[in-house]
Design a protein around this motif. Structure first.
Motif, PDB file in Angstrom:
ATOM      1  N   UNK A  31       0.890  -1.303   0.465  1.00 29.12           N
ATOM      2  CA  UNK A  31       0.143  -0.308   0.243  1.00 29.12           C
ATOM      3  C   UNK A  31       0.961   1.042  -0.313  1.00 29.12           C
ATOM      4  N   UNK A  32       1.850   1.058   0.758  1.00 31.44           N
ATOM      5  CA  UNK A  32       2.697   1.923   0.980  1.00 31.44           C
ATOM      6  C   UNK A  32       3.405   2.277  -0.446  1.00 31.44           C
ATOM      7  N   UNK A  33       3.901   1.197  -1.216  1.00 27.84           N
ATOM      8  CA  UNK A  33       4.901   1.331  -2.164  1.00 27.84           C
ATOM      9  C   UNK A  33       3.334   2.253  -3.389  1.00 27.84           C
ATOM     10  N   UNK A  34       2.254   1.674  -3.651  1.00 27.87           N
ATOM     11  CA  UNK A  34       1.470   2.168  -4.019  1.00 27.87           C
ATOM     12  C   UNK A  34       1.071   3.449  -3.977  1.00 27.87           C
ATOM     13  N   UNK A  35       1.395   4.418  -2.992  1.00 27.50           N
ATOM     14  CA  UNK A  35       0.956   5.467  -2.913  1.00 27.50           C
ATOM     15  C   UNK A  35       2.151   5.952  -3.255  1.00 27.50           C
ATOM     16  N   UNK A  36       3.066   6.066  -3.299  1.00 25.19           N
ATOM     17  CA  UNK A  36       4.080   6.606  -3.348  1.00 25.19           C
ATOM     18  C   UNK A  36       4.403   6.767  -5.509  1.00 25.19           C
ATOM     19  N   UNK A  37       3.858   5.305  -5.886  1.00 25.18           N
ATOM     20  CA  UNK A  37       3.567   5.283  -7.711  1.00 25.18           C
ATOM     21  C   UNK A  37       2.559   6.253  -7.510  1.00 25.18           C
ATOM     22  N   UNK A  38       1.615   6.890  -7.271  1.00 20.77           N
ATOM     23  CA  UNK A  38       0.438   7.828  -7.483  1.00 20.77           C
ATOM     24  C   UNK A  38       1.591   8.909  -7.208  1.00 20.77           C
ATOM     25  N   UNK A  39       2.246   9.096  -6.580  1.00 20.47           N
ATOM     26  CA  UNK A  39       2.529  11.049  -6.324  1.00 20.47           C
ATOM     27  C   UNK A  39       3.294  10.985  -7.660  1.00 20.47           C
TER      28      UNK A  39
END
Length: 149
Positions: free
Chosen positions: A57-65
């Motif tokens: 989930x942390x990886x996904x947020x960073x990818x989105x940003x």
């Protein structure tokens, strides 16, 4: 008979730990978190680091940003795995039970599911522009996008 009992008994009477859990965050910790969320236009409390996230989930947020083009100088992250008080405290501070947590200009936005939904709908880009995290699209680009629809 039992329905009236359910209406009159508060959860904090039956489960006093519920009440005490909400008051765990010290004033010092609350102040540190409050200062942290104000420290940068975009703040993410995550598991791991942007280069080495330790949670999907942390990886996904960073990818989105990253996909949104958030400049690194406008982004501050905190690894909650390095600080147990921060890990539990941020959940109480935001009244949100999960990590990662995203703040934009001091305002709590949400976790991975909220950020992902905003990204998919286009709302995140607009929100980032309105909060001066991203520069607005040039007028020519906006017109091209409208013509393509």
């Amino acid at each position: 008979m039992y329905s009236s009992l359910r209406l009159t008994v508060r959860p904090s009477v039956i489960f006093p730990q519920v009440l005490s859990a909400r008051r765990f965050l010290s004033q010092d910790a609350r102040n540190r978190i409050s200062n942290a969320v104000q420290a940068s236009p975009v703040v993410v409390f995550m598991k791991g680091t942007p280069k080495l996230p330790e949670c999907g989930f942390s990886r996904a947020v960073m990818q989105i940003l990253d996909l949104q083009g958030v400049p690194p100088e406008k982004l501050q992250t905190y690894n909650v795995l390095e600080d147990t008080e921060l890990r539990s405290g941020i959940k109480e501070f935001s009244n949100w039970p999960t990590i990662p947590q995203v703040y934009i200009n001091g305002e709590f936005v949400g976790g991975c599911d909220i950020v992902m939904g905003m990204h998919q709908s286009g709302e995140l880009e607009t929100f980032l522009e309105k909060n001066n995290v991203l520069p607005p699209l040039p007028e020519e680009a906006t017109q091209v996008i409208k013509q393509d629809k």
